[in-house]
Motif scaffolding. Structure first.
Motif, PDB file in Angstrom:
ATOM      1  N   GLU A 164      40.802  52.664  51.276  1.00 31.55           N
ATOM      2  CA  GLU A 164      39.783  51.707  50.830  1.00 31.55           C
ATOM      3  C   GLU A 164      40.281  50.273  50.965  1.00 31.55           C
ATOM      4  O   GLU A 164      39.538  49.376  51.389  1.00 31.55           O
ATOM      5  N   GLY A 165      41.535  50.063  50.613  1.00 31.31           N
ATOM      6  CA  GLY A 165      42.113  48.734  50.737  1.00 31.31           C
ATOM      7  C   GLY A 165      42.178  48.279  52.185  1.00 31.31           C
ATOM      8  O   GLY A 165      41.897  47.108  52.495  1.00 31.31           O
ATOM      9  N   TRP A 166      42.541  49.187  53.092  1.00 29.65           N
ATOM     10  CA  TRP A 166      42.601  48.836  54.509  1.00 29.65           C
ATOM     11  C   TRP A 166      41.227  48.466  55.046  1.00 29.65           C
ATOM     12  O   TRP A 166      41.099  47.545  55.868  1.00 29.65           O
ATOM     13  N   MET A 167      40.211  49.164  54.616  1.00 30.37           N
ATOM     14  CA  MET A 167      38.864  48.861  55.095  1.00 30.37           C
ATOM     15  C   MET A 167      38.414  47.485  54.604  1.00 30.37           C
ATOM     16  O   MET A 167      37.804  46.710  55.356  1.00 30.37           O
ATOM     17  N   ILE A 168      38.726  47.166  53.356  1.00 28.54           N
ATOM     18  CA  ILE A 168      38.376  45.844  52.820  1.00 28.54           C
ATOM     19  C   ILE A 168      39.143  44.762  53.571  1.00 28.54           C
ATOM     20  O   ILE A 168      38.563  43.731  53.984  1.00 28.54           O
TER      21      ILE A 168
END
Length: 203
Positions: free
Chosen positions: A135-139
């Protein structure tokens, strides 16, 4: 050749030195006009042409010392050579200026394609250095995609509306600083998504 570690200051010098050299050369010859093979070239175009071998030399030394060049470094070198050639052939400084827009635009486009596929191409490149949840990578990828797109648009506006000297100063200092600050702000803001190493968690 296996990848080797070198002094980080030397590495930064090799990576940033050519751009600073271009800036200094431009300041030195910006008011001059050079006649080469019967054609007049401005100081900017000559500085851009001198920048090409300086960049290639620095990359060659970096590869020799580390055994590796990133895809981004190779892509940037290709763009510099290609647009430097167009600049010289057409004797038109606009080609060299628009290079920056295309580099940032391509980066935004690649990240955008990954996002449309539900993937973070940024994760493939940086996961080794920043362990983070999906999720952090996508953000992070989404924000950096918009960041690259904004820089591409900003470069287009600046080189089309401002003086060459203003563009050179912003290209040399402002754009890299803004990009690095933007990335660091995102990394700090996304720390809650970081994955702690097992050894660190046990300690």
């Amino acid at each position: 050749m296996t990848q080797k570690t070198i002094n980080p200051i030397l590495k930064q010098t090799l990576e940033l030195g050519p751009t600073v050299a271009f800036f200094l050369i431009y300041l030195w010859i910006k008011e001059d006009v050079f006649v080469i093979a019967g054609t007049e070239y401005t100081g900017f175009i000559v500085a851009a042409l001198i920048f090409v071998p300086i960049l290639l030399l620095a990359m060659g030394v970096l590869w020799w010392l580390t055994g590796k060049l990133s895809r981004m470094q190779v892509f940037t070198a290709f763009m510099v050579i290609f647009f430097g050639g167009l600049t010289a052939y057409f004797n038109d400084e606009r080609f060299f200026k628009m290079k920056t827009s295309i580099v940032y635009g391509v980066m935004a486009g690649l990240l955008g394609i990954g996002l449309l596929r539900g993937q973070s191409y940024l994760q493939y490149v940086m996961e080794e250095f920043i362990p983070m949840q999906q999720e952090g990578w996508m953000i992070f990828t989404r924000r950096l995609c918009f960041g690259f797109a904004a820089l591409a648009v900003a470069n287009e506006v600046i080189w089309r509306t401002q003086s060459t000297e203003t563009w050179v100063k912003l290209e040399t200092f402002a754009f890299p600083i803004v990009l690095m600050m933007f990335i660091w702000v995102q990394i700090i803001g996304l720390q809650r998504y970081f994955i702690e190493e097992e050894g660190a968690a046990e300690d």
